[in-house]
Design an enzyme around this catalytic site. Sequence first.
Site, mmCIF file in Angstrom:
data_model
loop_
_atom_site.group_PDB
_atom_site.id
_atom_site.type_symbol
_atom_site.label_atom_id
_atom_site.label_comp_id
_atom_site.label_asym_id
_atom_site.label_seq_id
_atom_site.Cartn_x
_atom_site.Cartn_y
_atom_site.Cartn_z
ATOM 1 N N GLY A 134 -18.552 22.094 14.470
ATOM 2 C CA GLY A 134 -17.975 23.112 15.331
ATOM 3 C C GLY A 134 -16.471 23.136 15.179
ATOM 4 O O GLY A 134 -15.885 22.261 14.540
ATOM 5 N N SER B 70 -14.931 23.385 20.754
ATOM 6 C CA SER B 70 -16.164 24.176 20.736
ATOM 7 C C SER B 70 -17.245 23.598 21.635
ATOM 8 O O SER B 70 -18.235 24.267 21.923
ATOM 9 C CB SER B 70 -16.705 24.270 19.309
ATOM 10 O OG SER B 70 -17.052 22.975 18.839
ATOM 11 N N GLY B 71 -17.091 22.343 22.069
ATOM 12 C CA GLY B 71 -18.122 21.681 22.863
ATOM 13 C C GLY B 71 -18.992 20.762 22.033
ATOM 14 O O GLY B 71 -20.004 20.253 22.521
ATOM 15 N N SER C 1 -18.527 17.649 20.843
ATOM 16 C CA SER C 1 -18.641 16.260 21.304
ATOM 17 C C SER C 1 -19.524 16.156 22.541
ATOM 18 O O SER C 1 -20.371 15.260 22.631
ATOM 19 C CB SER C 1 -17.260 15.664 21.582
ATOM 20 O OG SER C 1 -16.542 15.499 20.383
ATOM 21 N N HIS D 69 -11.583 11.495 26.883
ATOM 22 C CA HIS D 69 -12.910 11.396 26.267
ATOM 23 C C HIS D 69 -13.714 10.250 26.882
ATOM 24 O O HIS D 69 -14.902 10.406 27.166
ATOM 25 C CB HIS D 69 -12.788 11.195 24.746
ATOM 26 C CG HIS D 69 -12.805 12.460 23.965
ATOM 27 N ND1 HIS D 69 -13.950 12.981 23.438
ATOM 28 C CD2 HIS D 69 -11.806 13.311 23.621
ATOM 29 C CE1 HIS D 69 -13.673 14.098 22.796
ATOM 30 N NE2 HIS D 69 -12.368 14.324 22.891
ATOM 31 N N ARG D 70 -13.068 9.104 27.096
ATOM 32 C CA ARG D 70 -13.766 7.953 27.712
ATOM 33 C C ARG D 70 -14.267 8.310 29.110
ATOM 34 O O ARG D 70 -15.400 8.007 29.470
ATOM 35 C CB ARG D 70 -12.846 6.745 27.800
ATOM 36 C CG ARG D 70 -12.680 6.023 26.503
ATOM 37 C CD ARG D 70 -11.772 4.812 26.700
ATOM 38 N NE ARG D 70 -11.375 4.308 25.424
ATOM 39 C CZ ARG D 70 -11.664 3.107 24.977
ATOM 40 N NH1 ARG D 70 -12.341 2.277 25.738
ATOM 41 N NH2 ARG D 70 -11.272 2.728 23.790
ATOM 42 N N ASP E 189 -17.549 9.872 16.317
ATOM 43 C CA ASP E 189 -16.676 10.961 16.758
ATOM 44 C C ASP E 189 -15.249 10.624 16.336
ATOM 45 O O ASP E 189 -14.615 9.782 16.955
ATOM 46 C CB ASP E 189 -16.770 11.130 18.262
ATOM 47 C CG ASP E 189 -16.286 12.482 18.735
ATOM 48 O OD1 ASP E 189 -15.773 13.267 17.919
ATOM 49 O OD2 ASP E 189 -16.410 12.755 19.945
#
Length: 177
Positions: A11, A15-16, A18, A52-53, A85
């Site tokens: 993506g 874009s979503g 992850s 992210h965490r 990731d």
Amino acid sequence: MTALVTTLVLGGARSGKSSFAEKLITDSGLSKIYLATATADDDEMRERIERHRAQRGEGWRTIEAPLDLVETLAREGRDGVVLVDCLTLWLSNLMHAGRDAARESQRLATWLTVSPGPVVLVSNEVGLGLVPETPLGRSFRDAQGRLNQIIAAAVPDVAFVAAGLPLWLKCSSSSTT
């Protein structure tokens, strides 16, 4: 719980992809391993990593592997499902370190065909945008496109995510539920 096979999630930026990859893993019911390829070289990236965490929440074991992806997967990928990731940062790290990106990409693809457990790999699709102005930018874009093609050919499932919605490009399992 859903059956999960090794999957490439592609993506664009934001874009979503992850979040979608994390949901695939969470829905599998398997133990969750987050293999991070990012390095916190500045304040903005440190903040990004912390966001992210927090978004992932509890229950993830995090391992940092900015360069030695195949070795880390071989060592850590036996006890659950691994989320890589992302491949884009890994490729950038390889190129900055002067490593042979084509050889490392092929090593990864080969390892994925014999992986003892499922791996979900996140990667940016960079070929849909503008042509980069610099030779380095064009070289990176080309290497990223080749990496995505090699990995897509090696894995059973491939999803493209846009606006948080997946489009299954290659599907051989029930992981699309």
